[in-house]
Every structure is written in C-alpha cells, then in structure tokens.
Design a protein around this motif. Sequence first.
Motif, short mmCIF file in Angstrom:
data_model
loop_
_atom_site.label_atom_id
_atom_site.label_comp_id
_atom_site.label_asym_id
_atom_site.label_seq_id
_atom_site.Cartn_x
_atom_site.Cartn_y
_atom_site.Cartn_z
N ALA A 5 1.23 -1.39 0.55
CA ALA A 5 0.26 -0.19 -0.23
C ALA A 5 0.84 1.30 0.13
CB ALA A 5 -0.44 0.09 1.13
N TYR A 25 -0.75 7.12 -0.26
CA TYR A 25 -1.24 5.43 -0.51
C TYR A 25 -2.42 4.81 -0.05
CZ TYR A 25 3.44 7.45 -2.85
OH TYR A 25 4.16 7.80 -3.62
N ARG A 28 -5.64 5.41 -1.14
CA ARG A 28 -6.37 5.02 -2.32
C ARG A 28 -6.09 3.51 -2.00
NH1 ARG A 28 -2.01 9.09 -3.48
NH2 ARG A 28 -0.61 7.41 -3.82
N PHE A 29 -5.65 2.57 -1.25
CA PHE A 29 -5.05 1.18 -1.33
C PHE A 29 -6.92 0.95 -0.44
CE2 PHE A 29 -4.68 -2.40 1.95
CZ PHE A 29 -4.54 -3.69 1.32
N LEU A 31 -9.40 2.46 -0.98
CA LEU A 31 -10.82 2.46 -1.32
C LEU A 31 -10.23 1.80 -2.74
CD1 LEU A 31 -10.46 6.52 -2.17
CD2 LEU A 31 -11.98 5.57 -1.16
N ARG A 32 -9.65 1.19 -3.29
CA ARG A 32 -8.75 0.27 -4.03
C ARG A 32 -9.84 -1.65 -3.53
NH1 ARG A 32 -3.35 -1.13 -6.14
NH2 ARG A 32 -3.17 -2.10 -4.02
N ARG A 33 -9.67 -1.58 -2.09
CA ARG A 33 -9.33 -2.30 -1.50
C ARG A 33 -11.27 -3.57 -1.14
NH1 ARG A 33 -7.75 -3.96 4.17
NH2 ARG A 33 -8.61 -2.83 4.62
N ASP A 34 -12.02 -1.88 -0.89
CA ASP A 34 -13.29 -1.71 -0.84
C ASP A 34 -14.47 -0.83 -1.40
OD1 ASP A 34 -12.28 -2.94 1.65
OD2 ASP A 34 -12.12 -1.37 3.25
N TRP A 35 -14.06 -0.87 -2.18
CA TRP A 35 -14.97 0.34 -3.14
C TRP A 35 -16.55 -0.28 -3.11
CZ3 TRP A 35 -16.90 -1.25 -8.05
CH2 TRP A 35 -16.72 -2.14 -8.70
N THR A 39 -19.57 1.37 -2.17
CA THR A 39 -20.65 2.53 -3.62
C THR A 39 -22.00 1.01 -2.97
OG1 THR A 39 -19.18 1.57 -4.54
CG2 THR A 39 -21.12 1.57 -5.35
#
Length: 551
Positions: A5, A25, A28-29, A31-35, A39
Amino acid sequence: MSAGAVRAGSRATPGHWSVLTGTGYILRFILRRDWIRLTVWSGSLAAFCVYYVVAISAVYPDEAARQNRAAAMTNPSGVLLGGPGYGLEDYTVGAMFANEMTLWLMVFLATFNILQITRNTRVEEATGRSELVRALPVGRHAASVAAFLVVVLADAVFAVLGSLLLISAGQLATADTVVMMAGLMLTALVFAGITTVTCQLTVHGRGASGLAFAVLGAAVLIRGVGDIQEQHGSWLSWLSPLAWAQQTRVYVDLRLWPLGLSVVAIIAALALGAFLANRRDLGGGLLAERAGRADAAPSLASPFALTFRQQRSGLLWWLVGCVVIFGLSGLFLGKSTVDAIRSLSEQNSLAAEIFGDDPLAGFLAIMMLHNGLAVAVFAVAMVLRVKPEEDEGRFGLGLSRSASRSNLLLSHLAVVALGTIALLFVGGALALWAGGLLAGGNVELEVPMKSAGAFALGIAVLIAFTAALYAWIPKASPLAWVLLAFVVVQSFFGSILELPDAVSGISPFWWIGNYPRTPLDAPHLIGLGAVAIALLALAVTGFRRRDLAAG
C-alpha cells in the motif's frame, strides 16, 4: 492493508517523515480494496431514501391521511422511534421523512462508519499488517487519517446522491434537503471520530466496535427519552449527537447552527484519538486486559463451545437491539393505531392493498418481515466469520485436535442457527407481542411465533447457501450478500417492479408469503427446509474435499 500500500522508494529515515506521511497511499489502497463495500452501503441507503419518499407520497397522498399519521407519532413510542415532532401540525412529506427516517439513517450510517474505521485501523493492528506497513516511511497517524477520509468520502457520496434523488424524485425543498443530508453525514462522522478513540482503548477490533456501538445505543436512548420528556426535545436530548441533526427543523423552520455542534464533536474526537494514539504502543491498548486462566476451561473443549464463546457478545447485542426495536414497534399494535390504519385504508387504495382488510395482521406482517431481514443480515455476517478463522490459521489448529472438518463447520453453523432462532422468536415475535400487550392490543402470541418459524426456514436457506459458497469457492463467499440484497429488493420492490414469479422465487422469503395477512403454504415451507438441507450437505461435502488456506 499490505506493505504494497505504501511505496518504499523514499530514502527517508523515521526522523524525516511526519505523522501523516503515506496517508495518500493508504487511502488509495483502502478505496481500491473496499470500493464495492463502500458503493453498496452508500448507494443502498440513498436508494432507500427515495423509495421511502415515493412510498409515503403514494400511501399518504393528501393532508388528511398525513395528519392521521401525525396523530400516531405523538405517543411516546412514536417519539422514541422517530424524532422531536417538528411539523406534526402540518405533516408534509418532507416533515414526515425528517421526523420518522432521519434517526434510522443516522444509525445505519454510523454503524457503517464504526465497522469501517475498526476494520481499517484496529483490525489491521491485530493481524500484524499495520506493523509491516509502519516499517516503511509511514507516519503514526497515517492509517487512522486515511480510514477517516474513506468514511468521509463514502458519507459524502451518500449525502450528495441522496439529496439529488430526494429533490428530483421526491420534489422536496432543495435547501432543507441539503441541510438534512449534511446533518446525517456529520452525525455519522461523529461516531467515526468516537470509534477512532475506542480503537486506542482496546486490543481487539470487536472490543473497539463494541464500545462504539455502546455509545451509539446510549445516544439513541438519551435522544428518545429527552424528546419524550418535552415536546421538540428537552435539555437531555441535546446530550445526544443524534438530536443535533434533527434540531435543524428541516422542512419546518430551517436553522443551521446545531450542525456546528457536530463539527466541534468531530474535531474533539479526532484530537482525543490522536492524543491517545501517541500514548500507546503499536498493537496495544490503553485499557488493561483482564487476566485470563492459565489453561482453557473444560467447557471450551468442543468446537461448538468455543465458537459460541467467540460469538456470544455479538449475539447478545443483536438480541438487545431487536428486543428494543421490535418491543417498541409492538406499542403501535394498540387499538388507536389500528383504528388509524383502518381509517387510512378506507381513504387510500394503496394503503388498503398494503394492510388489507385486517390492519393488525397487515402491520404484523410488515414488522415480522423487517425482523426477518434484520436477522438475515446477522446470519450471513456470522456465517462469513468462518473465513477469517481459516485464513488466520485457527481452523488448522482446531483440526490438529480430535475435531473433524465436518464438526468444525457444523459447530459454527449451529451457533449461527441458535442465534437466528433467538433473534426471531425472542427479539422479534415475543418482543412484538409484549409491546402490543402493553399497548392494549389484541395479538395472539401464536401468530408472530408462526411467522418467526416461517422466516427461520427462509434464513436457513441463506445460511446454507453462504456456507456452500464458502466451502466450495471461499473467494466467492461475499456473493451471499448479493443474494441477501436481492431478498431485500424483492421484499420491498417486487410488486412495484412487477417481477415474474420465476425471478421472485430466487428469494427464499418470497415462498413464505405475507403471513398473517395470507395463510402459510405448507408445501412451500417444506420446500425451503429441503433446499436448506441439500445446500448444507453440499457445504459439508465441499469443505471436506478442498484444501484449507495456509494461514
């Protein structure tokens, strides 16, 4: 989070980076994992807002119908479950939404924030991943700030999307709607800040979230009791963060300054969390842990006993919440509310379709459906807890003893099943019946009990389906939430969307029907039981055949 990350390209030494280095960092990690999780939460809550407004506009189309509803909200149970009662004299759709839905939206959004903050801070420390990340040029508070920014973004998406939907579809006043949604967002962030504090106190994620939920429960109770004491709220109400958003008086007499209290509370909670974080070791907690036994108690020798010990706190809090919510809902089963519903049904064809010829049976059917859906969420979440047990190696340790794979899996599912039964029969059926009894209603205990039994079969299918997914394709386990989401959509929107029976039949709850408005269908219930048994056998077979994670 993983060490990936944060990029390790920097040559900085610990003395050269600030307490927030690496925040971007990590943000962003996460958000990428839990998007997907973010949502679904934000989108579903926003969708529910517009559904509720459209539904109440159809059920209460004129002033007379809405004033009948307002009369039912003036009793103590209505105030406790709703709000301070602004606008009851002229009960518009906006005032109805603000008075009856904002409390629940704040609770749901705060629940999401509590779980998300705990997941990305305290749980990361407990698993040791934070220590790996902190070995890189990452500041002490970077993970906490990133976790908080994630919930800020998710809550902001809900507030903006919800505002747009309510203004367009619900035709609500723009300024009032924006202030209301901002108030919901700020209140939820207050509890996100509180969770950053509780994460510094305990070593385990469950303890941190448990403390935060205790504060949330106290806030709900204080707000309710304070509003009951005096119309539009007493001094006691103002001690609860939940009251501040409701005191903006949206759609009645808009004022902004109560939201300033939420902003101050957020800043204070974050400052206290940072202060406490500076005074503890990574992986530790400020509250001393109670010394345990030198060896395990004999009662923990079996997989079932150990699993029950792990799950009992969560089950207890779910049971308390169901008893409070549905016990208070049962107070609406009194004669005055039933008469109001009957009068409304005579004036409105849609209300007549919802409640039928027997308002009491119609209301019971709706309340037991809500109970069934709530317990379904509990059941799926509890079944999915088996995956971390495997991923973190604890299942492997259990198998090093005399326990078999089937015994481990079935023990976990048995605890979930017992919790489901307790929540349905005690937290739902019995609580509703007791509330109706206190309100002077005429509800036979057999009716909600039979409804609870029917929903138990539907939830058994969900439990077995989730277990089968985990047993055969562990990475696909989250698909159980997709099925549960479809159950919710079909239950609330199935008739509106005119879904064909072949599609509606995917939902186990569709086969239960609308009891007690309509009689239970024995072949349908037998079929649900057979499907649950078949899925359970499939789960056991799959779990025995595949390899376990290395841990």
